[in-house]
Design a protein around this motif. Structure first.
Motif, PDB file in Angstrom:
ATOM      1  N   MET A   1     119.991   7.695  -8.480  1.00  0.00           N
ATOM      2  CA  MET A   1     119.237   8.934  -8.431  1.00  0.00           C
ATOM      3  C   MET A   1     118.178   8.810  -7.337  1.00  0.00           C
ATOM      4  SD  MET A   1     118.331  11.949  -9.674  1.00  0.00           S
ATOM      5  CE  MET A   1     119.232  12.063 -11.192  1.00  0.00           C
ATOM      6  N   ARG A   2     118.161   9.788  -6.482  1.00  0.00           N
ATOM      7  CA  ARG A   2     117.124   9.857  -5.458  1.00  0.00           C
ATOM      8  C   ARG A   2     116.069  10.853  -5.909  1.00  0.00           C
ATOM      9  NH1 ARG A   2     121.051  10.692  -0.533  1.00  0.00           N
ATOM     10  NH2 ARG A   2     122.112  11.641  -2.262  1.00  0.00           N
ATOM     11  N   VAL A   3     114.819  10.472  -5.741  1.00  0.00           N
ATOM     12  CA  VAL A   3     113.691  11.308  -6.124  1.00  0.00           C
ATOM     13  C   VAL A   3     112.870  11.581  -4.883  1.00  0.00           C
ATOM     14  CG1 VAL A   3     111.619  11.453  -7.563  1.00  0.00           C
ATOM     15  CG2 VAL A   3     113.635  10.221  -8.406  1.00  0.00           C
ATOM     16  N   PHE A   4     112.548  12.841  -4.670  1.00  0.00           N
ATOM     17  CA  PHE A   4     111.698  13.187  -3.533  1.00  0.00           C
ATOM     18  C   PHE A   4     110.672  14.204  -3.994  1.00  0.00           C
ATOM     19  CE2 PHE A   4     110.586  15.550   0.335  1.00  0.00           C
ATOM     20  CZ  PHE A   4     110.138  14.494   1.116  1.00  0.00           C
ATOM     21  N   PHE A   5     109.416  13.758  -4.043  1.00  0.00           N
ATOM     22  CA  PHE A   5     108.308  14.644  -4.364  1.00  0.00           C
ATOM     23  C   PHE A   5     107.573  14.965  -3.082  1.00  0.00           C
ATOM     24  CE2 PHE A   5     107.487  12.769  -8.899  1.00  0.00           C
ATOM     25  CZ  PHE A   5     108.668  13.312  -9.342  1.00  0.00           C
ATOM     26  N   THR A   6     107.217  16.207  -2.925  1.00  0.00           N
ATOM     27  CA  THR A   6     106.406  16.630  -1.783  1.00  0.00           C
ATOM     28  C   THR A   6     105.540  17.791  -2.251  1.00  0.00           C
ATOM     29  OG1 THR A   6     106.463  17.178   0.576  1.00  0.00           O
ATOM     30  CG2 THR A   6     108.115  18.248  -0.824  1.00  0.00           C
ATOM     31  N   GLY A   7     104.762  18.334  -1.372  1.00  0.00           N
ATOM     32  CA  GLY A   7     103.882  19.411  -1.784  1.00  0.00           C
ATOM     33  C   GLY A   7     103.570  20.362  -0.654  1.00  0.00           C
ATOM     34  N   ILE A   8     103.050  21.494  -1.048  1.00  0.00           N
ATOM     35  CA  ILE A   8     102.574  22.486  -0.095  1.00  0.00           C
ATOM     36  C   ILE A   8     101.279  23.031  -0.674  1.00  0.00           C
ATOM     37  CG2 ILE A   8     103.902  24.377  -1.114  1.00  0.00           C
ATOM     38  CD1 ILE A   8     104.279  25.451   1.756  1.00  0.00           C
ATOM     39  N   GLN A   9     100.321  23.247   0.199  1.00  0.00           N
ATOM     40  CA  GLN A   9      99.034  23.694  -0.284  1.00  0.00           C
ATOM     41  C   GLN A   9      98.507  24.838   0.560  1.00  0.00           C
ATOM     42  OE1 GLN A   9      96.014  22.962   1.599  1.00  0.00           O
ATOM     43  NE2 GLN A   9      97.016  21.778   3.178  1.00  0.00           N
ATOM     44  N   ALA A  10      97.641  25.604  -0.048  1.00  0.00           N
ATOM     45  CA  ALA A  10      97.000  26.720   0.644  1.00  0.00           C
ATOM     46  C   ALA A  10      95.490  26.546   0.533  1.00  0.00           C
ATOM     47  CB  ALA A  10      97.430  28.047   0.029  1.00  0.00           C
ATOM     48  N   PHE A  11      94.825  26.786   1.611  1.00  0.00           N
ATOM     49  CA  PHE A  11      93.362  26.748   1.642  1.00  0.00           C
ATOM     50  C   PHE A  11      92.805  25.386   1.244  1.00  0.00           C
ATOM     51  CE2 PHE A  11      94.789  31.043   0.434  1.00  0.00           C
ATOM     52  CZ  PHE A  11      94.494  31.694   1.626  1.00  0.00           C
ATOM     53  N   GLY A  12      93.535  24.323   1.535  1.00  0.00           N
ATOM     54  CA  GLY A  12      93.057  22.964   1.299  1.00  0.00           C
ATOM     55  C   GLY A  12      93.123  22.487  -0.137  1.00  0.00           C
ATOM     56  N   GLU A  13      93.720  23.249  -1.017  1.00  0.00           N
ATOM     57  CA  GLU A  13      93.698  22.912  -2.437  1.00  0.00           C
ATOM     58  C   GLU A  13      94.414  21.606  -2.783  1.00  0.00           C
ATOM     59  OE1 GLU A  13      91.816  24.265  -4.591  1.00  0.00           O
ATOM     60  OE2 GLU A  13      91.185  25.910  -3.319  1.00  0.00           O
ATOM     61  N   GLY A  14      95.508  21.308  -2.140  1.00  0.00           N
ATOM     62  CA  GLY A  14      96.255  20.100  -2.483  1.00  0.00           C
ATOM     63  C   GLY A  14      96.295  19.085  -1.361  1.00  0.00           C
ATOM     64  N   LYS A  15      95.313  19.157  -0.460  1.00  0.00           N
ATOM     65  CA  LYS A  15      95.381  18.314   0.740  1.00  0.00           C
ATOM     66  C   LYS A  15      95.387  16.817   0.449  1.00  0.00           C
ATOM     67  CE  LYS A  15      90.434  18.552   1.540  1.00  0.00           C
ATOM     68  NZ  LYS A  15      89.402  19.117   2.348  1.00  0.00           N
ATOM     69  N   ASP A  16      94.816  16.387  -0.645  1.00  0.00           N
ATOM     70  CA  ASP A  16      94.814  14.960  -0.967  1.00  0.00           C
ATOM     71  C   ASP A  16      95.902  14.563  -1.966  1.00  0.00           C
ATOM     72  OD1 ASP A  16      93.655  16.362  -3.001  1.00  0.00           O
ATOM     73  OD2 ASP A  16      91.976  14.997  -3.305  1.00  0.00           O
ATOM     74  N   ALA A  17      96.727  15.507  -2.372  1.00  0.00           N
ATOM     75  CA  ALA A  17      97.766  15.230  -3.363  1.00  0.00           C
ATOM     76  C   ALA A  17      98.809  14.204  -2.922  1.00  0.00           C
ATOM     77  CB  ALA A  17      98.448  16.535  -3.778  1.00  0.00           C
ATOM     78  N   PRO A  18      99.176  14.143  -1.628  1.00  0.00           N
ATOM     79  CA  PRO A  18     100.208  13.159  -1.247  1.00  0.00           C
ATOM     80  C   PRO A  18      99.865  11.718  -1.611  1.00  0.00           C
ATOM     81  CG  PRO A  18      99.923  14.757   0.506  1.00  0.00           C
ATOM     82  CD  PRO A  18      98.838  15.023  -0.506  1.00  0.00           C
ATOM     83  N   LYS A  19      98.604  11.375  -1.642  1.00  0.00           N
ATOM     84  CA  LYS A  19      98.265   9.982  -1.982  1.00  0.00           C
ATOM     85  C   LYS A  19      98.600   9.667  -3.438  1.00  0.00           C
ATOM     86  CE  LYS A  19      93.342   9.769  -3.118  1.00  0.00           C
ATOM     87  NZ  LYS A  19      92.052   9.303  -2.658  1.00  0.00           N
ATOM     88  N   TYR A  20      98.884  10.699  -4.237  1.00  0.00           N
ATOM     89  CA  TYR A  20      99.277  10.506  -5.627  1.00  0.00           C
ATOM     90  C   TYR A  20     100.774  10.710  -5.839  1.00  0.00           C
ATOM     91  CZ  TYR A  20      94.269  10.943  -6.012  1.00  0.00           C
ATOM     92  OH  TYR A  20      92.927  10.769  -5.814  1.00  0.00           O
ATOM     93  N   TYR A  21     101.338  11.785  -5.280  1.00  0.00           N
ATOM     94  CA  TYR A  21     102.747  12.046  -5.564  1.00  0.00           C
ATOM     95  C   TYR A  21     103.705  11.217  -4.723  1.00  0.00           C
ATOM     96  CZ  TYR A  21     102.794  15.676  -1.835  1.00  0.00           C
ATOM     97  OH  TYR A  21     102.691  16.376  -0.658  1.00  0.00           O
ATOM     98  N   VAL A  22     103.314  10.779  -3.540  1.00  0.00           N
ATOM     99  CA  VAL A  22     104.211   9.941  -2.732  1.00  0.00           C
ATOM    100  C   VAL A  22     104.484   8.604  -3.434  1.00  0.00           C
ATOM    101  CG1 VAL A  22     104.465   8.694  -0.549  1.00  0.00           C
ATOM    102  CG2 VAL A  22     103.742  11.087  -0.537  1.00  0.00           C
TER     103      VAL A  22
END
Length: 139
Positions: A1-22
């Motif tokens: 199983m391959r897992v790929f998490f990524t994100g998209i953000q508006a107005f800076g809301e999720g700009k630091d999320a990659p350090k958690y979901y990656v």
């Protein structure tokens, strides 16, 4: 199983999320790579959407698409915007991880609703949950 998490953000809301979901995505990919849950699903793609739902900037709808030809589940799901902002403001990294995992957990119900043939969702969910508990992503 391959897992790929990524994100998209508006107005800076999720700009630091990659350090958690990656790292979450990498851990799940590594741990699930050799597991066999059947031929119905090979790829779990999840796009976290970080955006408020405002009158002038509506965020639209979530996407829940099963691509049978690719054996891929393509999800675009909303993160809990207000809880994310609060945890981020308070520097609560553990809660940020839990909020992301809350979104990822919704995938299991979606997989069941899609009735993916030849895929052992119960075993998959059990294994993912065990990894999440081990890493402190659960509540």
């Amino acid at each position: 199983m391959r897992v790929f998490f990524t994100g998209i953000q508006a107005f800076g809301e999720g700009k630091d999320a990659p350090k958690y979901y990656v790292p979450m995505s990498s851990i799940l990919t590594d741990r699930l790579a050799e597991r066999d849950y059947g031929s119905g699903l090979d790829n779990w793609f999840l796009l976290f959407v970080f955006q408020r739902d405002e009158k002038d900037y509506p965020r639209g709808t979530e996407r829940m698409l099963y691509k049978r030809a690719k054996n891929e589940l393509d999800l675009r799901l909303f993160a809990d915007h207000e809880s994310w902002r609060s945890a981020r403001k308070n520097g609560d990294e553990q809660e940020l991880r839990r909020l992301l995992y809350d979104v990822a957990r919704r995938s299991f119900d979606i997989m069941r609703k899609k009735k993916i043939a030849d895929f052992d969702i119960d075993s998959f969910e059990h294994d993912v949950e065990a990894i999440a508990v081990e890493h402190g992503w659960t509540r």
